[in-house]
Design an enzyme around this catalytic site. Structure first.
Site, PDB file in Angstrom:
ATOM      1  N   LYS A  82       0.813  -1.228   0.000  1.00 42.06           N
ATOM      2  CA  LYS A  82       0.000   0.000   0.000  1.00 42.06           C
ATOM      3  C   LYS A  82       0.846   1.279   0.000  1.00 42.06           C
ATOM      4  CE  LYS A  82      -4.306  -1.609   2.124  1.00 42.06           C
ATOM      5  NZ  LYS A  82      -5.259  -1.435   3.231  1.00 42.06           N
ATOM      6  N   ASN A 103      -4.953   2.031  -1.761  1.00 45.15           N
ATOM      7  CA  ASN A 103      -5.525   0.672  -1.859  1.00 45.15           C
ATOM      8  C   ASN A 103      -6.273   0.464  -3.172  1.00 45.15           C
ATOM      9  OD1 ASN A 103      -7.959   2.005  -1.491  1.00 45.15           O
ATOM     10  ND2 ASN A 103      -8.764   0.460  -0.078  1.00 45.15           N
ATOM     11  N   TYR A 242     -11.877  -8.601  10.494  1.00 49.66           N
ATOM     12  CA  TYR A 242     -13.071  -9.272   9.964  1.00 49.66           C
ATOM     13  C   TYR A 242     -12.946 -10.783   9.990  1.00 49.66           C
ATOM     14  CZ  TYR A 242      -9.897  -8.879   6.013  1.00 49.66           C
ATOM     15  OH  TYR A 242      -8.781  -8.917   5.220  1.00 49.66           O
ATOM     16  N   GLY A 263     -15.648  -5.750  11.198  1.00 52.77           N
ATOM     17  CA  GLY A 263     -14.845  -5.232  10.088  1.00 52.77           C
ATOM     18  C   GLY A 263     -15.379  -5.554   8.707  1.00 52.77           C
TER      19      GLY A 263
END
Ligand code: NAP
Length: 303
Positions: A82, A103, A242, A263
């Site tokens: 990133k 991203n 997540y 998430g």
């Protein structure tokens, strides 16, 4: 072994006019973006395909240039690229420039433009459950890329005050300085996770966001990032992790009766915003969420 999702003849539909997007990562095998975006392209009736792009850290520059050379629509970018890709793009959005992290890359008129949709994705997931940071006392825990993206996006909502707390306080200062650089009038305080000042800050929070990797698979049976006694049922407790959806922190928050946000909403919405950047049309958010949750479930079943 992960089970291949059912694409209903998707691969057979690829022809000479198919547009290509993908996700650059190292490793890339565990990315949930291909099922989520392919489902979105199919739902939008687009002859587009989204592929995993396994990019070694030594080849980031060539990979980014490859988006242009191969005429891709664009690409998502994730760990560990990133920050690195920033150096090889022609232009950056305001958030990507402030964060020095990208991203989403969009190839438009032969120019490679970098965006960062993580923070806006989180804010959309917050709005989805009826919350906004406007006027609130907000605490972000963490000092990494996710913390910075979320802190900046929440700061743009004009909270009453922002706190950034991290195990390594110098990294909290780095995040806070990014926010202060964009929003000089906002009160932003920083600290570690254990001092009395930090504990008072946490107790007074109205929105609490855990942006650390604490509780992420496979280390799911750990203590929450801060003592649960500091939290109460009046606070919105969010965790960016997540996998699993219900982290040790969210389980504790649920048990004390606090509202919670996992998430997956951020993951869906950062992808939805990328879809909107590439296509110029509204993303089929519910289709993307369903594909993502199914992929997560499949992955959990294959562990
Ligand atoms: P990162 O740059 O590696 O940062 C990790 C952070 O976690 C650091 O601040 C680190 O603190 C902290 N940390 C790790 N172990 C800790 C521990 N035992 N106690 C206290 N703090 C600890 O990672 P990132 O890219 O920012 O990602 C962070 C999390 O956000 C991950 O779980 C990732 O999956 C999630 N994420 C979710 C989304 C989404 O769409 N939902 C998007 C991006 C990221 P130190 O600075 O002290 O090392």
């Amino acid at each position: 072994m992960t089970q291949k999702p059912n694409w209903d003849g998707w691969a057979q539909q690829i022809d000479g006019t198919t547009a290509v997007a993908g996700v650059m990562a190292w490793p890339v095998e565990h990315s949930l973006s291909p099922p989520m975006h392919n489902a979105a392209f199919a739902a939008g009736g687009r002859n587009w395909v989204y592929v995993p792009l396994r990019v070694h850290p030594e080849h980031v520059e060539e990979a980014v240039e490859g988006i242009r050379a191969l005429g891709f629509v664009g690409a998502n970018v994730t760990i560990p690229h990133k920050n690195t890709v920033v150096d090889y793009l022609d232009d950056l959005s305001d958030d990507a420039r402030a964060l020095q992290a990208v991203n989403t890359i969009h190839l438009t008129e032969d120019r490679l433009v970098g965006h960062n949709t993580d923070g806006a994705g989180f804010v959309r997931s917050l709005a989805e459950i009826g919350w906004s940071a406007e006027g609130k006392d907000v605490t972000v825990i963490g000092g990494g890329g996710a913390a910075a993206a979320v802190a900046l996006a929440l700061a743009r909502e004009e909270p009453n005050r922002m706190a950034v707390l991290n195990r390594t306080p110098e990294k909290a200062d780095t995040v806070a300085n990014i926010v202060r650089g964009e929003l000089p009038d906002l009160l932003v305080v920083t600290g570690n996770l254990t001092g009395g000042f930090s504990q008072d800050i946490i107790r007074e929070s109205e929105i609490f966001v855990d942006s650390t990797s604490v509780g992420m698979y496979p280390d799911v049976d750990v203590d929450p990032v801060v003592p649960v006694e500091l939290l109460d049922e009046t606070m919105l407790i969010c965790d960016l992790t997540y996998n699993p959806r219900e982290t040790v922190l969210l389980k504790a928050a649920r048990e004390i009766g606090a509202p919670i946000l996992d998430g997956t909403g951020m993951l869906v919405h950062q992808g939805a915003i990328a879809y909107e950047i590439w296509t110029g049309t509204e993303a089929p958010v519910e289709v993307m969420r369903e594909a993502l949750l199914q992929a997560l479930e499949t992955r959990a079943g294959s562990k």
